[in-house]
Design an enzyme around this catalytic site. Sequence first.
Site, PDB file in Angstrom:
ATOM      1  N   HIS A  69      30.357 101.312 122.626  1.00 26.71           N
ATOM      2  CA  HIS A  69      30.468 100.236 121.625  1.00 26.71           C
ATOM      3  C   HIS A  69      31.732  99.391 121.790  1.00 26.71           C
ATOM      4  CE1 HIS A  69      27.019 101.777 119.532  1.00 26.71           C
ATOM      5  NE2 HIS A  69      27.607 102.910 119.189  1.00 26.71           N
TER       6      HIS A  69
HETATM    7 ZN   LIG Z   1      25.508 106.968 119.268  1.00 28.11          ZN
END
Ligand SMILES: [Zn+2]
Length: 410
Positions: A149
């Site tokens: 992320h």
């Molecule tokens: Zn995850």
Amino acid sequence: MWGMSSPSAPPSAASPENCGLRVLWDERLTAYDFGPGHPMNPVRVELTMALARDLGVLDRPNVDVRAFDAADDALLRLVHDEDYLAAVRQAGTTGLAQPRHGLGTADNPVFLNMHDASALVVGASVAGARAVWEGEAAHAANISGGLHHAMPGTASGFCVYNDAAVAIRWLLEQGAERVAYVDVDVHHGDGVQAVFYDDPRVLTVSLHETPRTLFPGTGFPNETGGKGAEGTAVNVALPPGTGDAAWLRAFDAVVPQVLRAFRPQVLVTQHGADVHALDPLAHLTLSVDGQRAAYAALHRLAHEVAGGRWLVTGGGGYELVQVVPRAWTHLLAEAAGAPIDPEAATPDEWRAFVRGRTDEIAPRRMTDGTARVDVRTWESGYDPANPVDQAVLATRRAVFPELGLDPLDV
Ligand SMILES: [Zn+2]
Ligand SMILES: [Zn+2]
């Protein structure tokens, strides 16, 4: 494709057995720690390495466990902004939040020396990429990596630096022309996709719970790559509740096809174990056995499409004792060409270690009792009223034509 219950077991050009596996490991990787109460407790990698060791995975003659250097700024700058590196360093020394960079939130709390701990994770993935690219080992694994992320200028979703993206950029710098990234974490691999969205040299494939119900809110089928890179982002957004058979069916209907069309030189995979039914943060319902089948499929594909060059990373996974250690031990064993029998017992010494380390009762077996996964493959037809088949069709319709594939082909 899924073992003894499967009708199709395509022969692979090269054998997935007895490949060299380099495992990048250093006890200091457990310093990547957001503190008590945070879901991503590094005990999960500690218990994984202990289980792999106790089951003999790390002692095999074709497996070597190596230390490595932390990533320096030149490496980190392949993906990350200079001012972000400065902000992470400052946060890790002063303890102060850096709100412009996503540091000091509930998801990404500031911790002491966070730059050093995060740069070490990146160093492990780059060392793995180097071993694979230079032919020192066919496969390499960094189970503490897969921090998918992280964005160039911000921390996100427990991820400070994006080790997978840096490793892929490093491969491109060495002259790689096509690198494929497959992300089976329950969350969309948004950071890696964002970094390479406009780059036709990198194919990113993510299977995840639909962004309608889960962080980070991206990963829809119509995200297929930017201008000049059409067809190099592939997203399969699955409904909550998707379990082993349906998940593997979706994988089988998309991943082999796009990888064969792209013909990568290196395959990088992210193995978040948060697809498991017991994971506290998400809503898919895979078992350890279903994940094990996915690892085997990716191993076969690494040989079939990428000359065996395979870099494996960890990822999410927040059931720290019952799920992650077994899932990733299966992953390491698969990459070592010596998959562990699902019926195998977990070693007594490991269960005792778990008890002492966490106060929890460790699982007794390497299976969840679902080792026979009956997968109805896409070739046998699809049902337009089935929500998983609808998800698969949405992905195929959105991206297959851009890769020269027929969305309705079996
Ligand atoms: Zn995850
Ligand atoms: Zn292999």
